[in-house]
Design a protein around this motif. Sequence first.
Motif, PDB file in Angstrom:
ATOM      1  N   GLN B   4     -23.916 -26.284 -41.453  1.00 11.49           N
ATOM      2  CA  GLN B   4     -22.801 -25.505 -40.670  1.00 11.49           C
ATOM      3  C   GLN B   4     -22.997 -23.963 -40.558  1.00 11.49           C
ATOM      4  O   GLN B   4     -23.798 -23.372 -41.446  1.00 11.49           O
ATOM      5  CB  GLN B   4     -21.476 -25.677 -41.368  1.00 11.49           C
ATOM      6  CG  GLN B   4     -20.850 -26.956 -41.539  1.00 11.49           C
ATOM      7  CD  GLN B   4     -19.797 -27.286 -42.169  1.00 11.49           C
ATOM      8  OE1 GLN B   4     -19.186 -26.249 -42.951  1.00 11.49           O
ATOM      9  NE2 GLN B   4     -19.016 -28.326 -41.885  1.00 11.49           N
ATOM     10  N   PRO B   6     -22.702 -20.124 -41.039  1.00 12.12           N
ATOM     11  CA  PRO B   6     -22.349 -19.266 -42.233  1.00 12.12           C
ATOM     12  C   PRO B   6     -21.050 -18.942 -41.767  1.00 12.12           C
ATOM     13  O   PRO B   6     -21.139 -18.144 -40.605  1.00 12.12           O
ATOM     14  CB  PRO B   6     -23.470 -18.239 -42.437  1.00 12.12           C
ATOM     15  CG  PRO B   6     -24.512 -18.745 -41.658  1.00 12.12           C
ATOM     16  CD  PRO B   6     -23.947 -19.751 -40.687  1.00 12.12           C
ATOM     17  N   LEU B  17     -17.981 -11.341 -53.628  1.00 13.73           N
ATOM     18  CA  LEU B  17     -18.942 -12.168 -54.001  1.00 13.73           C
ATOM     19  C   LEU B  17     -19.963 -11.277 -54.923  1.00 13.73           C
ATOM     20  O   LEU B  17     -20.729 -12.041 -55.857  1.00 13.73           O
ATOM     21  CB  LEU B  17     -19.562 -12.580 -52.626  1.00 13.73           C
ATOM     22  CG  LEU B  17     -18.931 -13.588 -51.873  1.00 13.73           C
ATOM     23  CD1 LEU B  17     -19.420 -13.768 -50.503  1.00 13.73           C
ATOM     24  CD2 LEU B  17     -18.763 -15.069 -52.813  1.00 13.73           C
ATOM     25  N   ASP B  18     -20.215 -10.134 -54.792  1.00 11.24           N
ATOM     26  CA  ASP B  18     -21.216  -9.445 -55.544  1.00 11.24           C
ATOM     27  C   ASP B  18     -20.484  -9.137 -56.878  1.00 11.24           C
ATOM     28  O   ASP B  18     -21.320  -9.535 -57.678  1.00 11.24           O
ATOM     29  CB  ASP B  18     -21.359  -8.049 -55.002  1.00 11.24           C
ATOM     30  CG  ASP B  18     -22.570  -7.503 -55.432  1.00 11.24           C
ATOM     31  OD1 ASP B  18     -23.703  -8.235 -55.671  1.00 11.24           O
ATOM     32  OD2 ASP B  18     -22.824  -6.101 -55.655  1.00 11.24           O
ATOM     33  N   LEU B  20     -18.485 -11.330 -58.379  1.00  8.76           N
ATOM     34  CA  LEU B  20     -18.372 -12.537 -58.910  1.00  8.76           C
ATOM     35  C   LEU B  20     -19.848 -12.984 -59.535  1.00  8.76           C
ATOM     36  O   LEU B  20     -19.945 -13.891 -60.470  1.00  8.76           O
ATOM     37  CB  LEU B  20     -17.944 -13.619 -57.849  1.00  8.76           C
ATOM     38  CG  LEU B  20     -16.359 -13.429 -57.732  1.00  8.76           C
ATOM     39  CD1 LEU B  20     -15.961 -14.323 -56.810  1.00  8.76           C
ATOM     40  CD2 LEU B  20     -15.587 -13.680 -58.965  1.00  8.76           C
ATOM     41  N   GLN B  21     -20.871 -12.886 -58.411  1.00 10.39           N
ATOM     42  CA  GLN B  21     -22.081 -13.334 -59.017  1.00 10.39           C
ATOM     43  C   GLN B  21     -22.829 -12.592 -60.166  1.00 10.39           C
ATOM     44  O   GLN B  21     -23.953 -12.769 -60.755  1.00 10.39           O
ATOM     45  CB  GLN B  21     -22.899 -13.220 -57.781  1.00 10.39           C
ATOM     46  CG  GLN B  21     -23.528 -12.134 -57.309  1.00 10.39           C
ATOM     47  CD  GLN B  21     -24.644 -12.193 -56.296  1.00 10.39           C
ATOM     48  OE1 GLN B  21     -25.203 -12.951 -56.113  1.00 10.39           O
ATOM     49  NE2 GLN B  21     -24.828 -11.044 -55.483  1.00 10.39           N
ATOM     50  N   ASP B  52     -15.745 -23.741 -48.691  1.00 15.09           N
ATOM     51  CA  ASP B  52     -16.943 -23.611 -47.695  1.00 15.09           C
ATOM     52  C   ASP B  52     -18.535 -23.622 -48.304  1.00 15.09           C
ATOM     53  O   ASP B  52     -19.428 -23.630 -47.655  1.00 15.09           O
ATOM     54  CB  ASP B  52     -17.059 -22.137 -47.168  1.00 15.09           C
ATOM     55  CG  ASP B  52     -15.920 -21.750 -46.289  1.00 15.09           C
ATOM     56  OD1 ASP B  52     -15.084 -22.831 -45.582  1.00 15.09           O
ATOM     57  OD2 ASP B  52     -15.536 -20.468 -45.950  1.00 15.09           O
ATOM     58  N   GLY B  53     -18.462 -23.949 -49.659  1.00 14.31           N
ATOM     59  CA  GLY B  53     -19.575 -24.198 -50.209  1.00 14.31           C
ATOM     60  C   GLY B  53     -20.673 -22.957 -50.512  1.00 14.31           C
ATOM     61  O   GLY B  53     -21.641 -23.066 -50.532  1.00 14.31           O
ATOM     62  N   LEU B  54     -19.795 -21.849 -50.134  1.00 14.16           N
ATOM     63  CA  LEU B  54     -20.531 -20.626 -50.377  1.00 14.16           C
ATOM     64  C   LEU B  54     -20.716 -20.079 -51.708  1.00 14.16           C
ATOM     65  O   LEU B  54     -21.745 -19.590 -52.121  1.00 14.16           O
ATOM     66  CB  LEU B  54     -19.735 -19.268 -49.854  1.00 14.16           C
ATOM     67  CG  LEU B  54     -20.408 -18.265 -49.068  1.00 14.16           C
ATOM     68  CD1 LEU B  54     -19.702 -17.998 -47.935  1.00 14.16           C
ATOM     69  CD2 LEU B  54     -20.654 -17.215 -50.046  1.00 14.16           C
ATOM     70  N   ILE B  55     -19.850 -20.568 -52.654  1.00 11.42           N
ATOM     71  CA  ILE B  55     -20.104 -20.606 -54.174  1.00 11.42           C
ATOM     72  C   ILE B  55     -20.206 -22.090 -54.595  1.00 11.42           C
ATOM     73  O   ILE B  55     -19.336 -22.661 -54.312  1.00 11.42           O
ATOM     74  CB  ILE B  55     -18.569 -19.835 -54.868  1.00 11.42           C
ATOM     75  CG1 ILE B  55     -18.507 -18.404 -54.654  1.00 11.42           C
ATOM     76  CG2 ILE B  55     -18.730 -20.287 -56.359  1.00 11.42           C
ATOM     77  CD1 ILE B  55     -17.528 -17.834 -55.442  1.00 11.42           C
ATOM     78  N   THR B  56     -21.374 -22.110 -55.140  1.00  9.38           N
ATOM     79  CA  THR B  56     -21.664 -23.643 -55.519  1.00  9.38           C
ATOM     80  C   THR B  56     -21.287 -23.882 -57.087  1.00  9.38           C
ATOM     81  O   THR B  56     -21.400 -25.053 -57.427  1.00  9.38           O
ATOM     82  CB  THR B  56     -23.034 -23.913 -55.367  1.00  9.38           C
ATOM     83  OG1 THR B  56     -23.850 -22.992 -56.359  1.00  9.38           O
ATOM     84  CG2 THR B  56     -23.706 -23.610 -53.757  1.00  9.38           C
ATOM     85  N   GLY B  57     -21.023 -23.038 -57.669  1.00  4.54           N
ATOM     86  CA  GLY B  57     -20.841 -23.246 -59.105  1.00  4.54           C
ATOM     87  C   GLY B  57     -20.573 -21.982 -59.908  1.00  4.54           C
ATOM     88  O   GLY B  57     -20.643 -20.812 -59.331  1.00  4.54           O
ATOM     89  N   GLN B  58     -20.271 -22.236 -61.150  1.00  2.86           N
ATOM     90  CA  GLN B  58     -19.869 -21.195 -62.109  1.00  2.86           C
ATOM     91  C   GLN B  58     -20.640 -21.618 -63.216  1.00  2.86           C
ATOM     92  O   GLN B  58     -20.248 -22.523 -63.824  1.00  2.86           O
ATOM     93  CB  GLN B  58     -18.476 -21.155 -62.272  1.00  2.86           C
ATOM     94  CG  GLN B  58     -17.760 -19.788 -63.062  1.00  2.86           C
ATOM     95  CD  GLN B  58     -16.523 -19.673 -63.137  1.00  2.86           C
ATOM     96  OE1 GLN B  58     -15.901 -19.086 -63.608  1.00  2.86           O
ATOM     97  NE2 GLN B  58     -15.656 -20.687 -62.207  1.00  2.86           N
ATOM     98  N   LEU B 156     -27.947 -12.693 -55.475  1.00  2.00           N
ATOM     99  CA  LEU B 156     -28.393 -12.618 -54.193  1.00  2.00           C
ATOM    100  C   LEU B 156     -28.119 -11.303 -53.499  1.00  2.00           C
ATOM    101  O   LEU B 156     -26.988 -10.829 -53.761  1.00  2.00           O
ATOM    102  CB  LEU B 156     -28.124 -13.806 -53.229  1.00  2.00           C
ATOM    103  CG  LEU B 156     -28.487 -15.102 -53.637  1.00  2.00           C
ATOM    104  CD1 LEU B 156     -27.828 -16.222 -52.755  1.00  2.00           C
ATOM    105  CD2 LEU B 156     -30.367 -15.172 -53.181  1.00  2.00           C
TER     106      LEU B 156
END
Lengths: 165, 165
Positions: B4, B6, B17-18, B20-21, B52-58, B156
């Motif tokens: 899909q 982005p 996101l920054d 969180l990662q 959206d699958g942007l975050i795949t896990g934690q 990333l």
Amino acid sequence: MPEQPPPRLDDIDAHLLDLLQHDAGRTLHDLGEHVGLSPSAVQRRIARYRRDGLITGQVAVLDPHRLGPTVLAAVLVTLDRESVEYHRAFAERMRSDRQVQQCYRVAGPWDYVVVLAARSTRDCGRLGDRLFKADGNVRRYETLMVFDTVKTGLALPLPAPEPSR
Amino acid sequence: MPEQPPPRLDDIDAHLLDLLQHDAGRTLHDLGEHVGLSPSAVQRRIARYRRDGLITGQVAVLDPHRLGPTVLAAVLVTLDRESVEYHRAFAERMRSDRQVQQCYRVAGPWDYVVVLAARSTRDCGRLGDRLFKADGNVRRYETLMVFDTVKTGLALPLPAPEPSR
DNA sequence: CTCGGGCATGCAAGATTATTGCGTCTCAGC
DNA sequence: GCTGAGACGCAATAATCTTGCATGCCCGAG
């Protein structure tokens, strides 16, 4: 003596840590059911892992390709001169660049293995220039463009439950 | 059509996101203060990233050396025959082994870069034998033992805030 | 220019989850 | 057998997350 002896881990610790390093989002209740402890006991163990520095952090993992076009590369690097100072400077440069995802100093003809994340092949090339060509002390580097990520993660193998005791 | 497009990300998304990662343990309140949103708005955005699958896990990140003696290695691998089926089998083997931390298929003379985690140099040797020697289709592999982890992570680079718009 | 739908937000319950005090139990050392 | 350290479960409390709702903004249609 910055290196402390690793704390002893029983089977429950190993199980818990393994669950956490694959999914840190579970509730204490959920974790407790898997390992056979109450939520509070689980919470206290996890607090201990943090205190002991066994768990260094908790991060969200992003999907590179959902973030937009993304190119990964593994780069093999050999420095020119071997002075400690040069190595320190190189390491510091790697640590401070956001596009450097991982960097390992290794044995053998290559000095470092570096994993890069860029937005395009072109960007990746420029990044290599900036990180390695501009550094007067890099003798040679080889870029292995990543076609496909077969497996990713930072999970470590945990000691299997010991039959004895 | 598994791929899909982005989802669009504004500056707040990139900032969130920054954060969180690098540390997924912060509270919604805390995150909200950094990006200028209420906790509930932050929560809804994060829920969207997951959808959206942007975050795949934690995941929890463990310190390899606090876990006991640990040896890392980067291994360069070239397969013998190039059939799709052989590649699939190799990839599957990498994915299913707990001591394989990462595996990338790359361009150039080497086919794969694999990161291994073992408990000793000896264990690492045996692991290489098991993963690559036993596989009749590995032409050659070279093990780069890791002396030192300069930088690690899966973070990333995120697009910097755009001045325009 | 005005209207209306879609979407994101803040606020304020309400629900869930995390934390902590306390009494009990086990085990190693004496 | 006694004692202290450490881990446990339970229950109360605190903190955090989740969700319903009303509002405001943007943008395209009329």
